[in-house]
Design an enzyme around this catalytic site. Sequence first.
Site, PDB file in Angstrom:
ATOM      1  N   LYS A  32       6.790  -8.909   8.510  1.00  0.00           N
ATOM      2  CA  LYS A  32       6.299  -8.348   7.239  1.00  0.00           C
ATOM      3  C   LYS A  32       5.825  -9.479   6.355  1.00  0.00           C
ATOM      4  CE  LYS A  32       6.203  -4.204   5.220  1.00  0.00           C
ATOM      5  NZ  LYS A  32       6.275  -2.882   5.867  1.00  0.00           N
TER       6      LYS A  32
HETATM    7  N1  GLU Z   1       3.456  -0.942   6.478  1.00  0.00           N
HETATM    8  C1  GLU Z   1       3.666   0.095   7.445  1.00  0.00           C
HETATM    9  C2  GLU Z   1       5.148   0.237   7.749  1.00  0.00           C
HETATM   10  O1  GLU Z   1       5.979  -0.118   6.947  1.00  0.00           O
HETATM   11  C3  GLU Z   1       2.798  -0.064   8.673  1.00  0.00           C
HETATM   12  C4  GLU Z   1       3.059  -1.264   9.520  1.00  0.00           C
HETATM   13  C5  GLU Z   1       2.050  -1.435  10.652  1.00  0.00           C
HETATM   14  O2  GLU Z   1       1.266  -0.549  10.913  1.00  0.00           O
HETATM   15  O3  GLU Z   1       2.098  -2.516  11.247  1.00  0.00           O
HETATM   16  O4  GLU Z   1       5.517   0.790   8.749  1.00  0.00           O
END
Ligand code: GLU
Length: 423
Positions: free
Chosen positions: A111
Amino acid sequence: MSHPPAPEELSVYQNAEARFEVAARKLGLEEGLYRYLKHPSKEITLYIPVGMDNGQLEVFTGYRVLHSTVRGPGKGGIRFAPDVSLDEVRALATWMTWKCAVVNIPFGGAKGGIICDPRKMSKNELERLTRRYTAELADWLGPEKDVPAPDVGTNEQTMAWIMDTYSMHIHQATTAVVTGKPIELGGSRGRKEATGRGVLMCCNKALTKLGMRIAGCRVVVQGFGNVGSMAAKLMHEAGYKIVGLSDIAGGLYNEKGFDVPQVIDWVYIQKKPLQDFPGGGTKMSARDVLFQPCDIVIPAAIENQITEKNAHQVQARILCEGANGPTTSKADAIIDGKGIFIVPDILGNAGGVTVSYFEWVQDRQGFFWRESEVNERLQDVMDGSFDAVVRYAEMHKVNNRIAAYMLAIDRVAIALRLRGIYA
Ligand code: GLU
């Protein structure tokens, strides 16, 4: 989003750790693997200089945390928000590892985040910030290394800038370095709706499991960003009655139900505050909408909304988490005690990363699927994962949240034992 926790409150990461600890112990995970999986594998802090439109030079703080690459490249969104912190990004990265494992897609967890207020920045400033952040991370990103996506405060345009900056650095057009891109640039059909669609699919499964029906089923959705607005829209189309909505400024409750496409037009096209929606019903805080009478409550905003202080006020039969970490670990027992059926975040909002995986596959094949094909495959993944979590919960006599963690940790641990530790 994260805020400095009061002394008696756990931070976002401590909440993630608490569930990991319970699930790992129940699973009988070896002490060494427990220690291994508890820590992220890499945390990068960046100080990003950006020339602002007014001629001033600003320096923004940004992060990228890679929690695990045991089952595949790191995967997870990038968040732009004023209260981003390393603690929060670390928790979100950890949750991505478990989320990808729950839905059994071949990714680890990662992240990113930048402390900034995208609503107060111009498009050009956001572009410069995104490009410099990407350039600083260029060595760590890549289709086989770490693949970002949108999250709170970022969107398709942000992803297009990341794709372009990375491609310029390695002198190759590399669409698969990032997901959630515009369709014209290697994005997948159905990606924008995917998290909301996954929420709908989980709610449908939960109703079947509990012998409830869609007709007359009252739903409250907290949050009106990509996840909340899409979940509300798709559930409205499917015949659910959306009785509560909120955005960052406040909530509305109307037992007669909302015409969600009209609310979307009001907020997104006419750019008016959600609370001013004509005939919108009772106004309240964005938090209080969670505690209104309904059958399903869907927190789809930010972390730490349902806590041990307010969990007793939840009136729903089903809690389906569209956000990451909306319920604190100390609230879990209260929710369980009320007999509420939980669809935990790492299952409930996994539709987004699942279609991100489809996007990555399509980019690497250079062959793109019809939207119906994307949605069908998503349905297979969500239905199968829901069943696996509920089966696990019944077999191990734990709630669905701990079951989802156990299933995920077990999958990562199996891969880790096979790979062994490189020394
Ligand atoms: N931000 C989204 C989540 O928390 C998507 C993450 C992604 O598609 O890599 O799942």
